[in-house]
Design an enzyme around this catalytic site. Structure first.
Site, PDB file in Angstrom:
ATOM      1  N   HIS A  55      11.011   1.456  -1.156  1.00  0.00           N
ATOM      2  CA  HIS A  55       9.335   0.842  -1.958  1.00  0.00           C
ATOM      3  C   HIS A  55       8.468   1.681  -0.675  1.00  0.00           C
ATOM      4  O   HIS A  55       8.508   1.789   0.287  1.00  0.00           O
ATOM      5  CB  HIS A  55      10.104  -0.685  -1.195  1.00  0.00           C
ATOM      6  CG  HIS A  55       8.448  -1.162  -0.844  1.00  0.00           C
ATOM      7  ND1 HIS A  55       7.216  -1.193  -2.388  1.00  0.00           N
ATOM      8  CD2 HIS A  55       7.893  -1.724  -0.337  1.00  0.00           C
ATOM      9  CE1 HIS A  55       6.300  -1.558  -1.809  1.00  0.00           C
ATOM     10  NE2 HIS A  55       6.551  -2.381  -0.986  1.00  0.00           N
ATOM     11  N   GLU A  91       2.533  -9.287  -8.526  1.00  0.00           N
ATOM     12  CA  GLU A  91       2.216 -10.074  -6.869  1.00  0.00           C
ATOM     13  C   GLU A  91       0.950 -10.218  -7.329  1.00  0.00           C
ATOM     14  O   GLU A  91       0.078 -11.136  -6.088  1.00  0.00           O
ATOM     15  CB  GLU A  91       2.494 -10.067  -5.468  1.00  0.00           C
ATOM     16  CG  GLU A  91       1.941  -7.971  -5.431  1.00  0.00           C
ATOM     17  CD  GLU A  91       2.220  -8.740  -3.835  1.00  0.00           C
ATOM     18  OE1 GLU A  91       1.408  -9.093  -3.220  1.00  0.00           O
ATOM     19  OE2 GLU A  91       2.698  -7.963  -3.164  1.00  0.00           O
ATOM     20  N   CYS A 123       6.581  -7.483  -3.354  1.00  0.00           N
ATOM     21  CA  CYS A 123       7.006  -6.429  -4.403  1.00  0.00           C
ATOM     22  C   CYS A 123       8.172  -6.097  -4.732  1.00  0.00           C
ATOM     23  O   CYS A 123       8.441  -5.571  -5.564  1.00  0.00           O
ATOM     24  CB  CYS A 123       6.127  -4.611  -3.513  1.00  0.00           C
ATOM     25  SG  CYS A 123       4.722  -5.148  -2.282  1.00  0.00           S
TER      26      CYS A 123
END
Lengths: 474, 474
Positions: free
Chosen positions: B250, B86, B120
């Protein structure tokens, strides 16, 4: 080694392009370019563009909603949604997440897939990803949905007439009327700076036009060699352009498509393929000893090969050129707009036929692959797809703007790009019912869209409507 | 309906993070934050960052070259390469095309795949795409390669200590020691503005920290419910956290990982799962009637659930937290850095065990999925992967910068981001041999990289070397 899903491919399609466009002949005159520079030199007729009301998000909302409605697909039956685009409105949040609004309303948040990015190739990457999912062990039996959406705009100068805008949606599943020939595939990828977008604050790309054309043709050669080699290995016979009924190319401008098909013909000549006739062999012979580099630069070869390939071009390529010539370069949607043009013009005679596709994205990524047609069952029949696409209706209902108005729009959009805290006119008079449009971007850069209300019959099938009072408030 | 490829998954991995970092305790003091705000409040120890020499392209070049070398993979055997990121350096040209340089040198340009984008989550999308390709009919028998690469930087303010930087490479194929359980998968996607990057000229995101945390936890709940439901449908028994040996999340900051696991525990409690012990049931009972929204806002529930889940957290989650706490948020690489931490700390005891993974990308996209470990054959054995990863070695050889130097670097990079026409210092003294670094960006925004020369033995395996004279010229 094979998945058991058969004939995975495209079950249905829809296309949307802005109803606002500029005539290339008028643009030529306005720009002070020599007569025919855009219409014959580039081979383009017209160019669509987004006004302040539309962008890649609104166009993709429009085309996805339209496809679901026209084919009566329950939004809960979509299990994967992939977007291909190179028009960046947000560097982190995917266009796919904006499209989730359509599905969340129906309680479906279980949809894999995000955005695929590499210039004009992102749509092909998204398509491959969706098809592979259907063939994978993680497939859950639902449909895949691929969206290609782009707005191609250029700074003032020679590249400006090669813009365009569109969004295309494709429903993916097994037993498709447009089935992948997955074993015949030629890919070529490399690191080059032919066209790129490093100036993050600007919507315009940096382009080396000459380099990009050479890269395109080199990639085409490489992909074609690999495609032929795989075909020959599996089918036990040589592949030539005679083995395909149609060719669809990524179409930045039509002239490059003409050159590309001639280039395939020249490849067939060098490979002694049966597709090349005797008088063509004679005419191409003088070029047989050119090095690769020389052959890309030779204007004589270009002319002669286009001449000898002309009648085959008319039969196998011309049908794919309608929308790209009328709408312009649609980046990720360009190749699929060429494909849609074939469906539009020849739907009733496609059964059993093969179309070879060439996808190119600068930077660079490229793949040659092919589909086989079968008529299919309603609503996923070729005839119904052609009818839903309604290409003539969409082209005929457009509004041709004067070049001055087009230039003025681009100037406005230069200020708006990456901006915040503005409202649009919300004047939807030129938009068809059902079209989504941008109403405002707030102080936190959050974007608000509405959908133009249609007639009652049409309306009942839509899920999001104009909030009349809000819109009338401006 | 099944593909015949068995145990498709991760054959090998490598990780790279910049050797330059800042200590969170020192940063806390420098920023005038209350003591423990970053170290206990966020749960972070240290944060890696790129100096002017490194970026997502150089880090991915470094990690791909390193993986190929350490596992002795012929670059011609890669058939697909997907990048998740990203961090946008170019809006059109994919990071994947920069990586093609490594393969072009070996005559391999036939590599499918581009970049996948959604905050993400892009790395997970890339991983799924590669795995599906191996299971699809278009697979050609070669390896897939997935790269996650990001540099997370924030404007001055409360989010700044949640940065980080890293690149991870994963080799994909059948018969993998880290095999996907492809039927157990829970996905949740929606349209929200919790974290996004609409200011195109700036590298910094727009973040609503509180909203993002709630979105993360809601997505976690939804994915867990779907994962459990699929498990129960196929296995005929309830799933609970007892059925997994490890969990990797994450990891934007460690505190959220602690909350997440407690949230799964609370889910198990609500589902009357066997994983929840009697005294925990008693403690959680007062929260059983909270609405979903109330439960996300309740600080009491947060405290109590973390407390009752504490010993399970130590056993099932703690091993995954090493690198995320030491390096910071690595965006697309964060989840896989958590996974690498498990391999690092427990490689010899993983055989037959299951790890549940939770991937989250703002905007939002999220999926829960799982792997099963098997020891595998050298070089693709768990023990060899752990040895190649050399996590301790990499962490220990870092250079801790003073907060002032970190802030100064970010200021410089604010000017450099999206810029052109500059050279870097090319002072590679802090970089390990084999590391790629940026030397200059020319007037056309074209980027030049070099590789730091290592010892002779190491060097012979690398394909691109420093041009000493060029570098000494500055």
């Amino acid at each position: 080694m094979e998945s058991q899903q058969k004939n995975v491919g495209i079950l249905s399609m829809d296309i949307y392009f802005p109803p606002t466009c500029v005539d290339q002949e008028a643009l030529e005159a306005h720009d002070g370019a020599s007569k025919g520079k855009y219409t014959i030199g580039l081979g383009q007729d017209c160019m669509a563009f987004c006004t302040e009301l539309e962008d890649v998000i609104s166009m993709s909302l429009t085309v996805v909603k339209s496809l679901l409605k026209k084919y009566e697909i329950n939004p809960r039956l979509i299990g994967r949604l992939e977007v291909g685009s190179e028009t960046v409105i947000d560097k982190s949040k995917s266009i796919k997440t904006w499209l989730m609004q359509i599905f969340e309303e129906h309680g479906n948040t279980d949809i894999e897939g995000v955005d695929s990015t590499n210039a004009c190739y992102g749509g092909t990457a998204a398509l491959f990803n969706c098809v592979n999912w259907v063939e994978s062990s993680s497939w859950d039996g639902r449909y895949g949905l691929v969206v290609c959406t782009d707005s191609a705009v250029y700074a003032e100068g020679p590249a400006r007439p090669t813009g365009g805008a569109a969004a295309i949606a494709m429903l993916i599943g097994p037993n498709a009327p447009i089935a992948f020939e997955s074993k015949f595939r030629g890919t070529h990828m490399a690191h080059v700076y032919d066209f790129y977008k490093p100036n993050l604050a600007s919507e315009y790309p940096v382009v080396d036009g000459k380099l990009s054309q050479t890269c395109y043709l080199m990639a085409l050669d490489s992909c074609y060699r690999r495609y032929c080699s795989k075909f020959e290995k599996l089918e036990g016979k040589q592949f030539s352009i005679s083995d395909a009924d149609y060719f669809a190319f990524h179409s930045p401008y039509n002239k490059l498509v003409q050159k590309s098909f001639a280039r395939l013909y020249f490849n067939d000549f060098l490979r002694n393929a049966s597709s090349v006739e005797n008088d063509a062999i004679e005419k191409l012979e003088p070029f047989s000893s050119l090095s690769g580099d020389e052959s890309y630069q030779s204007r004589d070869l270009e002319k002669v090969s286009q001449l000898v390939a002309k009648s085959l071009y008319g039969a196998k390529v011309q049908p794919s050129t309608l929308i790209p010539k009328q709408v312009g370069n649609m980046y990720t949607a360009s190749l699929y707009a060429a494909f849609v043009s074939i469906l539009h013009s020849n739907a009733s005679t496609l059964e059993g036929k093969r179309v070879v596709m060439f996808s190119y994205g600068s930077g660079l990524s490229s793949t040659m692959f092919s589909f086989r047609f079968q008529e299919g069952q309603h609503p996923f029949s070729l005839s119904n797809i052609a009818s839903v696409l309604d290409v003539s209706g969409k082209l005929e209902s457009r509004h041709v703007f004067l070049p001055e108005k087009f230039v003025e729009t681009l100037k406005l959009m230069e200020h708006r790009y990456g901006g915040k805290d503005f409202v649009t006119s919300s004047d939807t008079s030129l938009l068809a019912p059902g079209t989504f449009y941008l109403t405002k971007v707030d102080s936190m850069y959050q974007r608000y869209y509405a959908q133009k209300v249609g007639d009652t019959a049409t309306c009942s099938a839509f899920f999001i409507h104009d909030n009349g009072s809000l819109l009338n408030g401006h």
